[in-house]
Structure formats: structure tokens, C-alpha cells
Scaffold this motif. Sequence first.
Motif, PDB file in Angstrom:
ATOM      1  N   PHE A   1       0.969  -1.166   0.172  1.00  0.00           N
ATOM      2  CA  PHE A   1      -0.050   0.080   0.054  1.00  0.00           C
ATOM      3  C   PHE A   1       0.883   1.099  -0.092  1.00  0.00           C
ATOM      4  O   PHE A   1       0.430   2.313  -0.565  1.00  0.00           O
ATOM      5  CB  PHE A   1      -0.924  -0.025   1.185  1.00  0.00           C
TER       6      PHE A   1
ATOM      7  N   SER B   1       0.903   4.197  -2.932  1.00  0.00           N
ATOM      8  CA  SER B   1       0.894   5.607  -2.475  1.00  0.00           C
ATOM      9  C   SER B   1       2.150   6.460  -3.267  1.00  0.00           C
ATOM     10  O   SER B   1       1.949   7.496  -3.911  1.00  0.00           O
ATOM     11  CB  SER B   1       0.958   5.890  -1.068  1.00  0.00           C
TER      12      SER B   1
ATOM     13  N   GLU C   1      -4.582   7.033  -6.620  1.00  0.00           N
ATOM     14  CA  GLU C   1      -4.229   5.811  -6.202  1.00  0.00           C
ATOM     15  C   GLU C   1      -4.987   4.666  -6.578  1.00  0.00           C
ATOM     16  O   GLU C   1      -4.672   3.510  -6.810  1.00  0.00           O
ATOM     17  CB  GLU C   1      -4.435   5.698  -4.408  1.00  0.00           C
TER      18      GLU C   1
ATOM     19  N   SER D   1      -5.292  -1.506  10.159  1.00  0.00           N
ATOM     20  CA  SER D   1      -5.093  -2.962   9.532  1.00  0.00           C
ATOM     21  C   SER D   1      -6.585  -3.043   9.203  1.00  0.00           C
ATOM     22  O   SER D   1      -7.466  -2.643  10.128  1.00  0.00           O
ATOM     23  CB  SER D   1      -4.418  -3.759  10.151  1.00  0.00           C
TER      24      SER D   1
ATOM     25  N   GLY E   1      -5.122  -7.137   3.836  1.00  0.00           N
ATOM     26  CA  GLY E   1      -4.275  -6.257   3.138  1.00  0.00           C
ATOM     27  C   GLY E   1      -2.861  -6.683   3.721  1.00  0.00           C
ATOM     28  O   GLY E   1      -1.805  -5.882   3.355  1.00  0.00           O
TER      29      GLY E   1
ATOM     30  N   THR F   1      -3.346  -4.823  -3.502  1.00  0.00           N
ATOM     31  CA  THR F   1      -3.993  -3.745  -3.086  1.00  0.00           C
ATOM     32  C   THR F   1      -5.297  -3.473  -3.460  1.00  0.00           C
ATOM     33  O   THR F   1      -6.219  -2.808  -2.957  1.00  0.00           O
ATOM     34  CB  THR F   1      -3.120  -2.389  -3.475  1.00  0.00           C
TER      35      THR F   1
ATOM     36  N   TRP G   1      -6.351  -1.423   3.394  1.00  0.00           N
ATOM     37  CA  TRP G   1      -5.159  -0.897   4.082  1.00  0.00           C
ATOM     38  C   TRP G   1      -4.291  -1.428   4.732  1.00  0.00           C
ATOM     39  O   TRP G   1      -5.036  -1.883   5.946  1.00  0.00           O
ATOM     40  CB  TRP G   1      -5.269   0.492   3.976  1.00  0.00           C
ATOM     41  N   ASP G   2      -3.312  -1.693   4.577  1.00  0.00           N
ATOM     42  CA  ASP G   2      -2.164  -2.207   5.831  1.00  0.00           C
ATOM     43  C   ASP G   2      -1.007  -1.544   5.723  1.00  0.00           C
ATOM     44  O   ASP G   2      -0.493  -1.361   4.608  1.00  0.00           O
ATOM     45  CB  ASP G   2      -2.372  -3.803   5.672  1.00  0.00           C
TER      46      ASP G   2
END
Lengths: 302, 757
Positions: free
Chosen positions: B221, B225, B235, B451, B468, B502, B507-508
Amino acid sequence: MSATYTAAATLPEALAALASGARPVAGGTDLVVGARQGKAPLPDSLVAIHGLAELRGIAETGGGGLRIGALVSHADLVAHPAVRERYTALADASAIVGSHATRHVGTLGGNVMNASPAMETGGPLICFGAEAVLVSESGERRVAVADLLTGPGRTAARPDELLVAIELPAAAGGSCYARLEYRRQMEIAVVGATCAVTLEGARIGSARVAITALTPRIVRVPDAESALAGGDGGAGAVQAAGDAAAAAAQPISDVRASADYRRAMAAVIARRAVTAAIARARGSSDSVPIPASPALHGADRD
Amino acid sequence: MAVVEDTREQFIRQDGKDKVTGLGRYTADLARTGMLQARFRYSDHAHARVLRIDTSAAKALPGVFAVLTQDDVPDVRYGGFVEDRTLFAKDVVRFEGEVVAAVAALTQEIADRAVELIEVEYEPLPAIADPEQALAPGAPLIHEGWAGYGGNEDVVREGNDCSHSSIRKGDVDAALASADEVVKERYVADMSHAVPIEPRAIVAEWQGDKVTVWTSTQVPFIARSGVATTLQMPEADVRVVVPHLGGGFGGKCEFHFEAHVAALARAARRPVRLVFTRREEFVAPDHRREGQVLELETGVMKDGTIVARRARLVLDNGAYAADAPFFPQLAAMMAVGPYRVPHVSVDAHLAYTNTTPSGSVRAPTAPQSCWGLELHMDAVAERIGLDPVEFRRRNIVHPGDETATKQVLETIAAAESLERAVEMIGYGRELPPDEAIGVACGWWPTFALPSGAHVKLHGDGSGTIVTGAQECGTGSVMALPLLAAEVLGMRPQQFTVVYQDTDAGPWDAGASGSQTTTNNGRAVVEAAIDVRNQLLELAEEVLEAARADLELVDGRVRVKGSPSTGVDITELAEKAAGDKLLLGRGSGSPPASPDCDISGCTGRLGSESFLAPTFMTHAVRCKVDRATGVVRVLEVAAAHDSGRVLNPVGANGQVEGGVAMGIGMALSEGSQLSDDGRQLNPYLLDYKLQTAADVPEIRVEWVGEPDPTAGPNGAKAVAEPPCVPTPGAVGNAIAKVAGRVRCLPMTPMRVWEAMQR
């Protein structure tokens, strides 16, 4: 960027290829790694010699010596009873070349002809008085290994000559190759020493001592030899031989060690080689050969 | 002493068979139709002004599809803490591995040739390799425009000092003045590397405005970005997928080269693959372990009570900040260690140098700082004539003790780890004169981060965890089925894991900071509870029983106290498949940081208090060859407090691997630098890792209690702590035979030199 690779089926085919400019490849452990690291690009023309039966095998010679084919691997040398018993220093050296993978595919011929000042087998071969058998389309000649190795990466062989075998004269007594090892596997000689001695009764008869990775090419150390020959092989003689080895060294400083450390280690490692060679001449079976991997060789040096 | 036990079934991880049989596909194994090969042109100087770049000859070479420089990408400065970086060199190159240009060509050979054809004209500038020199008054600035860089405003920086942190507690001057003895020493650790087996590889392919990047990253992730930020695209148009990852150890944390490859693929209108050589893996990434200079001063009473610690640490940042600005605060905490020290004054600085940038590598700062501190601890013990273990015993932290930042420690077993490790190794027994046992203690925080995960049950009763989280080899993602299975009364083998994409998982933060089990574990438990509630709702109807009376055991929902009355989860799943979906989601709020008081301290970047800290003691037996200085580690005993251990096989493996890495740092792993900042040994023959033949028997035991402030059911961090105390323990063993070696790694030559003194 055209490159050619042919696999020779017969010795004449290989010699013809060399005569027309090809370079030989057997195990490829120096050639391929060197090219990958950008040390030397692969030659444009390669002739593979791994299929040549006449370059294989270890045979007794009439004079009580051994003929070792250029394609004999380090692993085969370590496993061979005659090498272990009579040319123990060569078994020591072969047991610690590179990694298990290197020893499996890397050949004695390749180790010799690569002519690295850090090559493991050079010191033992020089101390045993080995001869290289070189063949070309114009015939065969023999060159002492001591004369074959002329400098870092350089030999006295002509480009059209192929090393087919190494011949060792008869040997008596005991021998050892010792190396400074920062770790137990995947090492390269920073300091190495070989000693081969014969006995005359309780005293040392002849002695040969060579140092590895301490001079631009592997050399014998006459002062060390004379310190041992005819003596009792005791601590004083061993000390003197070690000091002579250190005095003969021309150490450099680089990422592997400083010159001061190398010189000090030249004495230490030479003493260890001499001590083990004498002990072996007197019947000790101490670490024959030096186990490269304690787990696999079933012994622990500690 | 409480020892955490876990007798549950040990299971084989999902990726295990692929990895041991060679079936597994890594990024470099991927091939896309029409794919090109990438190569970078690196800077020819460690520090120089770029006057001119001419790519025309490279572009004219047949087979070359794209040649890019900074002029071809958006003019964006990026960086998580300090925005000091551009994708390609802009005006100035600051280290030997800085990317000046990139090429995509039909073959690797053509790409290599094209890279050579790029002409770059430089004006060489003075290069600084030594971090102390970089901080000296009048040193040339490595970033002339440092003051104008954006970034995290909590980073305290000035000129070449990229981040400064301090800890102040009590009155250190007065305490040192009143101490019975004061010991002051200096230690220097060389830079080292993560050295994953898999050199990094990236493949990028565009479809319209969207790009898919397959990459060997630990942090998909964050990589996404990075691509979006530097190429200025949404993104949502960037998908990052990680095939099997061949190790990372922190070196593959952060965004690295994904945008370079994506930009090449866009310019070339073809998929592009980049595969690093081993040399590039050493020289180019902005993630190697930082060198440190530690000046440590301790005031101690004759009874062994530590009264004060003053320290100045200089950390070597390299040419760009990467994620290193939080290091000074962490290193300052490490320089106090897991001990009661009432008066503290520590300053830690992160100095820009003209070397490969440093960044997080497994327990960043800790093995080096701990090495310096633990050798210093033995030196202090020696000064007052106290056995070093007894000295530690008298100062180590217990529950209720306060740290240097006035955090009150709660569920900790530091003292137990010390006692257990010395017992395991048989401390004090008779040894040959060339052997000795060394002991070192360390600590490390657990990081709380957001997370997320989904858990779904299929019609056949099997389950899938969509996460993730990123698996970097530690097995922490692979162990997530244990947590879901426990909640649902199922077997871990019934779950597959979808991960490392992703577009799939929430998200992680990725495989960094030993955070996966703590944070994603919490999310998986929450998602599994969500599914459990859905199952119970279905079961209520089927069993005509109240939810409160139901339990999930052995694949069935059954009535408590009446085990024969129940329904198989498979049956419920089948029923749900055509109607309701059994789909759970979880995030779980990250636990808050423990209270602390840092009034008077500088540079607050998140390490001022340690959430659910882990404690570990290593005791090692070493043999020193007194003639050569060669050291062999013969035996290691490791006693760790990581709270509740969820997966003993995996956790023990982490300790074994960490210790092996620690032995490498102790004895052989270090980069040597030229005066102008170039690495002299960026290859594996002379950057010496320990081999399988070198690593001794490692015995592991777990001490301590589940920590309620930590991850699922009290699990604290596991992956990073094991490499922390090893170099210090080895150093203390060496010191007993050969004298103290004050440089890391403690190579044979350095040990031999110590014996000459």
C-alpha cells in the motif's frame, strides 16, 4: 555481440577450436561467476570440454605417482583414497574450495588454469612437484606447475594449449594445506600455506613449504624449507618456518585484511600447516582432510 | 515462572510447499507479452552537480524503447518524513547508487549497452562518508535546500542533522558527580544490510490509464501511494501485487523503484521488468542498516546501582532521509536499555552523508545500540568488580518500574528472560580458556497501526481470509488462519488466504515493525467474530435456541450442555450461500500508546513510549582462536518475552533466523567505505553472511504472560526482537577471552588487533 558455444565430442575437436581462438569451459565456476560480476566478460567463442573422457579419472602412474585428469572435480579429489593418503594437502585444499556446489562442478584443471593467487590447489601441487600436461594440435608438453603459474590470472600455457592432466610424482611423508577461514563455508584464501615433509627416522628429511594469497603468484619459501629440513620438527623449527613464511609474504591491504594482519597470519597459518604435515608424516590421521562442513563430514574442528 | 504454552495443532503454512519445492513464483519469474528489460544509470560520483545529461545515443540504439530522466517525470519531491528526494537525480547526485536515468530495451544486454551510452557531465563536489564529520561545524551541506523541504513537522532538523531526538530525565550532571564510579566509552558500528535472498524485482504493465505493478515489496500500500504521488495519478489507478516475496528484513520496506518502472512502461508502451543484480541490491536501495557512533557514560554506585546515563549517538543517515528520521528517538531509548536509570540525558542525531541511504532493517537501530550498551554494561560491571549477570539483575526493569520517558511498565518479564537464558546456557560453568559465555539483554516495542481484513465462508464450508497484510517470509500472514479458526470453531487448514494485492485487501502498513500479528491479527479476529455472529443468527433458526446458549466447536454450532444438539457449519454455509452471504469484516482500533512524560525532550516521533514492549536475553558461548582472532559461536540460549505465543513453530523460527542474523552482524557483516562514500564490498564474497555451517545450536524458550495491551489474546511483537541482543552477547563473550572489541562487526582482524593492545 555474436557469441559461439560448441561442445567438443573429441580431444582433436577441442584442440581445433582452441587453435581458432575459442576458450575452454568445464565447470564454469570461475568463468561464469566472473562474467556475472563484471570481472571479465565471457569470451566470444567457447568450447565446452566436459564431454572429453580422456580428461577424466585418476590413475596410478608407473613411477608410483598419480595422473589426475583436468576434469576431475574437487569433490572427486577429496573422495579419492590415494589423494587423501599420499597427497593429503591436495585433499585438504579440494575440501575447502568454494561451496559444495563449486566442489561438485569445479575442476582441478579449471582451478589451476584460472591461476588465481588465492587458488587452493596451487600450493599443494607446487609442493608435490606436480607437472601440467598441455596438449595442442602441435603436440604435447609438460610444464612444472610452479613454472606454469606466472602471475595473477596468467599461465605459461599458449592460448591453443589445453591442460589435459596433472601428474604427481611419487610422494612419501605427510602434508597439509591450511587456510585462514573467517567462516566455515564459501571462503576464499586470504592467507594459505602448504607444507609437505618426508621423514628420515625421527628427523625431517626434505621439506617443502608454499604460501598462498600472500604473493602475486603462489611461491615456495626456501628459508622455511631449510629451517625444517634435517631438523627435529620441534617447536623451534616450526616457529622458524612460520617466521620465514611471514618474511616471504608481500601482503596487501584491502577489504579482506590489512597487510599487517596478513603478515602475522602468514606465520600462524604456515605453522599450522607445518605442524599438521609433520604429525601426519609421523602417522597421525588428524583431520584428513580438513572437513569443510562439520555437519556433512561428521567431524567438528572445535 | 510462568511460561506461555500453546499445545494447539501445528499446521503447515499455505505457501510452504511452493517455497520448498520450487513451485513458487517470484516477481522475477513473471513474463508478460512483449515485456522489456529495464536498467538504471547510476551516478558516477558520490557527490556531484549534474551539468548535462545527453540520452540521444542511448535512444538511437536499436532495441531501446524508452530512456527517462527527471525531465520526463512530474517534478515531485517525496519522502515520508522529509521530502528530500526525487525519482531521478535532479541537479545534484548525493550517493553512488543515485538513479540518474532509466532505460527499457528488448534485452538486458541492449539495456546495459544503452545505459553506458548515456552521457552525463558532472562537477564533482566534496563527499562526506563519516557521519561525525557531517555534523562538524563548517561541514559542507549535503542538501543545500534542506530548509525548504516539506515533510513531517515533528522532525527536528538543521543542515546535515536530518533528525535530532533527546531524552532528559532527572539531573544527570548531579547524579554523575555523586556516583561512586563513572565509566565513559565509545563504540562504532559499521553500516550493514538486510541482504534478502531475492534481489528486488518489479514488473509494470499499463492498461489505458491504469497500471498494475508486480513488485517484491514488503509494503504494497505504501508502494501504491508512492507511485500515485510521484507520477501524479489517482491511487485507484494503481494496483500493486506482490508475488511470493523472497525475504525482505526491512530492506524492501517503503516505496522504492515501482514508479521508475511504471514510468518506463508508460513511455515504452510495453510491460517492463526490472531485476536487480546483487551489487545493485547493496548499493542502490535506500534501506540499509545505519552505522552508529555511540558515546556512553554511566554513573554507578559500588553496590551496582546505576544512577545516571549520559549518551551521544550519531547515526549515519546516508544521502536521503527515507524512513530513518524516527531512528534517533528509538536509538536513544535503546541507549538506556531495559534497565532502571533514574537520571538520563541522551542526544541522538541522524547525519546526512554521501552514502546509500539508511532505512528500517529488522529492529532498526537496536542491534547496534544494544551491542554498544551491553558491552558498556559489562565494562561498568568490571569497573565495580561485579559479575555482569549480577549487575544486570540489580538494574533490570520489573513490572511497576519507570522508563526514561516515565512510562510505567506493566506486563513484562525482562528479569525472567535474564534468569532463564543464563540458566539454559549454564552460566558460570568451567570452560576452556579460549571459550567464554557472554550475556546481553534487549527490548523492543510493539507497534500499533491500522489494519483490516475480511473473512468469508463459502457454500462448502471452507473459508477465505482476504487481508491487506503482507507476508515477507515470517509466516505471520500464513498463521492468520489459526486466529480465524479459533473464533469459528474450525480448523486452520479450512482457510485460504488472499493477500498481497492492493485491489483485494484493506489498507495495511505491510510487513514492517513486527506488526502483522498484532494489528492484522486483531482485524482477522474481529472479522471472524462478525462471521460467527452471522452463523449464530442462522443457527438460532435451525436449532430453535437462543444465541446465548450456542457455541462453535469442532465445525459445529451446538447447544451448550447438549453437544448432540447442533448443526454443522458446512450445512449453515450451504444454506447461506444461496441467500445471505457469510462475510465478516474487521479492523479493530489500534491500541493507544502508553502514557509517558517527555517534557524537556526533543523530537517526538512515536517511540517515546513502548506499547507492549518485548524483552529478550541471549546467552552465547563463543570460542576465540587466539592466534587468528577467528570467533566461532558454539551455542546460543535465547529467552524471549513476546506475551502470548500464537504459533510456536513460527515464533521459534523467527528467533533462530534472528539469532543467525545477529551473529552475522556480530562477526562478519559490515560495509567498508572509501573516503568518498563508496561501498568497497558490495558483493557476497566479501560482505560475509553466516552460512548454515556457521550457525550453532540455538535453544529458544518463551517467558512472560499475555499482555492485554497487545495484539490478539496478548501477543506481542516477535519478528524483530531476536536479532537485537545477539551481537552484544557475542561481544561480551569475546571480551572475556580477547578484550573488548569496540567496532562492529567484530571481525577476526579486529579481535586480533584487540589482543595486540
